[in-house]
Design a protein around this motif. Sequence first.
Motif, PDB file in Angstrom:
ATOM      1  N   SER A  69     116.086  93.934   9.933  1.00  0.00           N
ATOM      2  CA  SER A  69     114.714  94.038  10.425  1.00  0.00           C
ATOM      3  C   SER A  69     114.478  95.369  11.127  1.00  0.00           C
ATOM      4  O   SER A  69     113.400  95.961  11.011  1.00  0.00           O
ATOM      5  N   TRP A  70     115.469  95.850  11.836  1.00  0.00           N
ATOM      6  CA  TRP A  70     115.359  97.153  12.499  1.00  0.00           C
ATOM      7  C   TRP A  70     115.198  98.252  11.451  1.00  0.00           C
ATOM      8  O   TRP A  70     114.437  99.200  11.629  1.00  0.00           O
ATOM      9  N   ASP A  71     115.919  98.114  10.334  1.00  0.00           N
ATOM     10  CA  ASP A  71     115.750  99.072   9.230  1.00  0.00           C
ATOM     11  C   ASP A  71     114.325  99.043   8.695  1.00  0.00           C
ATOM     12  O   ASP A  71     113.725 100.089   8.420  1.00  0.00           O
ATOM     13  N   TRP A  72     113.796  97.840   8.520  1.00  0.00           N
ATOM     14  CA  TRP A  72     112.447  97.683   7.971  1.00  0.00           C
ATOM     15  C   TRP A  72     111.406  98.408   8.816  1.00  0.00           C
ATOM     16  O   TRP A  72     110.534  99.119   8.298  1.00  0.00           O
ATOM     17  N   LEU A  73     111.491  98.258  10.141  1.00  0.00           N
ATOM     18  CA  LEU A  73     110.474  98.818  11.035  1.00  0.00           C
ATOM     19  C   LEU A  73     110.939 100.091  11.739  1.00  0.00           C
ATOM     20  O   LEU A  73     110.430 100.434  12.799  1.00  0.00           O
ATOM     21  N   THR A  74     111.882 100.785  11.145  1.00  0.00           N
ATOM     22  CA  THR A  74     112.376 102.021  11.773  1.00  0.00           C
ATOM     23  C   THR A  74     111.246 103.015  12.021  1.00  0.00           C
ATOM     24  O   THR A  74     111.155 103.627  13.098  1.00  0.00           O
ATOM     25  N   PHE A  75     110.371 103.186  11.046  1.00  0.00           N
ATOM     26  CA  PHE A  75     109.341 104.234  11.131  1.00  0.00           C
ATOM     27  C   PHE A  75     107.970 103.706  11.554  1.00  0.00           C
ATOM     28  O   PHE A  75     107.114 104.494  11.947  1.00  0.00           O
ATOM     29  N   ALA A  76     107.756 102.389  11.464  1.00  0.00           N
ATOM     30  CA  ALA A  76     106.426 101.833  11.752  1.00  0.00           C
ATOM     31  C   ALA A  76     105.943 102.125  13.169  1.00  0.00           C
ATOM     32  O   ALA A  76     104.776 102.501  13.366  1.00  0.00           O
ATOM     33  N   PRO A  77     106.767 101.993  14.209  1.00  0.00           N
ATOM     34  CA  PRO A  77     106.263 102.256  15.564  1.00  0.00           C
ATOM     35  C   PRO A  77     105.996 103.732  15.845  1.00  0.00           C
ATOM     36  O   PRO A  77     105.339 104.057  16.834  1.00  0.00           O
ATOM     37  N   VAL A  78     106.539 104.611  15.003  1.00  0.00           N
ATOM     38  CA  VAL A  78     106.354 106.052  15.203  1.00  0.00           C
ATOM     39  C   VAL A  78     105.773 106.666  13.933  1.00  0.00           C
ATOM     40  O   VAL A  78     106.158 107.763  13.514  1.00  0.00           O
ATOM     41  N   SER A  79     104.834 105.965  13.315  1.00  0.00           N
ATOM     42  CA  SER A  79     104.309 106.390  12.015  1.00  0.00           C
ATOM     43  C   SER A  79     103.651 107.770  12.084  1.00  0.00           C
ATOM     44  O   SER A  79     103.815 108.595  11.168  1.00  0.00           O
ATOM     45  N   THR A  80     102.933 108.047  13.152  1.00  0.00           N
ATOM     46  CA  THR A  80     102.281 109.351  13.281  1.00  0.00           C
ATOM     47  C   THR A  80     103.307 110.471  13.410  1.00  0.00           C
ATOM     48  O   THR A  80     103.223 111.513  12.744  1.00  0.00           O
ATOM     49  N   THR A  81     104.313 110.259  14.258  1.00  0.00           N
ATOM     50  CA  THR A  81     105.369 111.249  14.436  1.00  0.00           C
ATOM     51  C   THR A  81     106.161 111.455  13.154  1.00  0.00           C
ATOM     52  O   THR A  81     106.495 112.589  12.771  1.00  0.00           O
ATOM     53  N   ALA A  82     106.469 110.353  12.454  1.00  0.00           N
ATOM     54  CA  ALA A  82     107.227 110.444  11.203  1.00  0.00           C
ATOM     55  C   ALA A  82     106.442 111.178  10.126  1.00  0.00           C
ATOM     56  O   ALA A  82     107.001 111.968   9.351  1.00  0.00           O
ATOM     57  N   ALA A  83     105.130 110.935  10.063  1.00  0.00           N
ATOM     58  CA  ALA A  83     104.302 111.627   9.068  1.00  0.00           C
ATOM     59  C   ALA A  83     104.307 113.127   9.310  1.00  0.00           C
ATOM     60  O   ALA A  83     104.376 113.929   8.366  1.00  0.00           O
ATOM     61  N   GLU A  84     104.238 113.522  10.564  1.00  0.00           N
ATOM     62  CA  GLU A  84     104.274 114.948  10.891  1.00  0.00           C
ATOM     63  C   GLU A  84     105.644 115.545  10.568  1.00  0.00           C
ATOM     64  O   GLU A  84     105.742 116.673  10.070  1.00  0.00           O
ATOM     65  N   TYR A  85     106.705 114.806  10.826  1.00  0.00           N
ATOM     66  CA  TYR A  85     108.059 115.326  10.598  1.00  0.00           C
ATOM     67  C   TYR A  85     108.313 115.563   9.107  1.00  0.00           C
ATOM     68  O   TYR A  85     108.857 116.601   8.710  1.00  0.00           O
ATOM     69  N   PHE A  86     107.926 114.597   8.267  1.00  0.00           N
ATOM     70  CA  PHE A  86     108.174 114.728   6.817  1.00  0.00           C
ATOM     71  C   PHE A  86     107.044 115.467   6.101  1.00  0.00           C
ATOM     72  O   PHE A  86     107.128 115.675   4.887  1.00  0.00           O
ATOM     73  N   ASP A  87     105.981 115.812   6.839  1.00  0.00           N
ATOM     74  CA  ASP A  87     104.822 116.498   6.263  1.00  0.00           C
ATOM     75  C   ASP A  87     104.202 115.665   5.133  1.00  0.00           C
ATOM     76  O   ASP A  87     103.939 116.156   4.035  1.00  0.00           O
ATOM     77  N   VAL A  88     103.996 114.381   5.420  1.00  0.00           N
ATOM     78  CA  VAL A  88     103.353 113.473   4.473  1.00  0.00           C
ATOM     79  C   VAL A  88     102.247 112.727   5.220  1.00  0.00           C
ATOM     80  O   VAL A  88     102.103 112.852   6.442  1.00  0.00           O
ATOM     81  N   THR A  89     101.488 111.940   4.512  1.00  0.00           N
ATOM     82  CA  THR A  89     100.435 111.154   5.139  1.00  0.00           C
ATOM     83  C   THR A  89     101.023 109.887   5.765  1.00  0.00           C
ATOM     84  O   THR A  89     102.142 109.473   5.442  1.00  0.00           O
ATOM     85  N   GLU A  90     100.242 109.272   6.641  1.00  0.00           N
ATOM     86  CA  GLU A  90     100.697 108.010   7.227  1.00  0.00           C
ATOM     87  C   GLU A  90     100.758 106.912   6.172  1.00  0.00           C
ATOM     88  O   GLU A  90     101.539 105.954   6.314  1.00  0.00           O
ATOM     89  N   SER A  91      99.941 107.024   5.140  1.00  0.00           N
ATOM     90  CA  SER A  91     100.032 106.050   4.047  1.00  0.00           C
ATOM     91  C   SER A  91     101.402 106.103   3.372  1.00  0.00           C
ATOM     92  O   SER A  91     101.961 105.078   2.977  1.00  0.00           O
TER      93      SER A  91
END
Length: 382
Positions: A69-91
């Motif tokens: 479950s931790w793997d599943w939601l690894t990026f969900a709580p930091v979706s905005t930060t993750a999108a900026e890091y990978f240079d992709v959209t939040e979608s």
Amino acid sequence: MDEASQPRNSDGSTGKDGTKHQERIEETRPADNEHPSSNLAHRDGTPVSERSPQTGGSGGWWNRSQAVSWDWLTFAPVSTTAAEYFDVTESAINWLSTAFMFSFVAISPATIWTLNRSPKHSIIVASVLLLLGNWIRYAGTKAERGIFGLVMFGQILTGLAQPFVLAAPTRYSDLWFTESGRVSATAVASLANPFGGALAQLINPFLGSVPDIVLYVSIIATVATIPSLFIPAKPPTPPSASSEIPKVALVPSLKECLRSPPFYIVFVTFSVYVGSFNSFSSLLNQILYPYAYSEDEAGICGAILIVVGLVTAAVLSPVFDRTHAYLAGIKILCTFVALAYIALIWAPQTRGLAAPYALSAIEGAASFALLPISLETNGLSI
């Protein structure tokens, strides 16, 4: 004694002692005032309850389910930060959670076959997939500017591990636990999964950069797989008479499900129930973000959803074990689930913390208490 006069088992054969199959089962059944496993002992005379590996097995299952479950939601709580890091959209970040769930569906036939053989095999498969998926994800995040495709591949591998963990609690509890404790055992094994989600929602925003978050989660998942090497395939002595009854073979049982109207009722309702909860958990940050809630506040809301649910399930599962009021419990809890989801449509618009937090608590309490009794009663109804 001639063949015609010999007592027969359920398949028409007889026992060596001349007793019928049903009579032998009844002889092994405990009296009403006895614990179902109180008469059972290992070959050396030690009672099962004194040195049974049930607790260790449940602990190992708890760790793996939590890690999945931790793997599943690894990026969900930091979706905005993750999108900026990978240079992709939040979608695109949302698709990390969505692909995880599609993996569940894709691997389900193999999961059914594996569990039909043994929960031990399911444990091994899940552990291997978790190890590979987590460290591939870390390699993708650690690469310069991040390789989103590699992270997605690792996420899919961890998603493939999920059904080998989540679909097994009832099979495991039937193999290892007595009738009086199976709902509680199923609750322990199955509720570990949302507990891992609670930790992800609450802790991930404070773990630092995206590579650091994935590294910590990978280490946790690696540690969680270690007990899988030491869990026995089955208990030395069956915990109850029903554990000794042969299970229906895989193909006949599938045919029976497909011919059973209750199966389709269970399939549709349980799919809606689980899908709604998973969607809400995955998208909570983006649900609240347009109304000026921060990632930290959204993470706390998700943690409340799951922690309150775990506490409620821990309290109610033993009650349902003793009372067997499964149907009444399902009706009441489903009502609370539906009302809380409806109210959550307008809660973010208040722009305060009270309404989302309170409704998340109600939603979590009803959903988590509903899960173990749904899993147990599904098998009975089908």
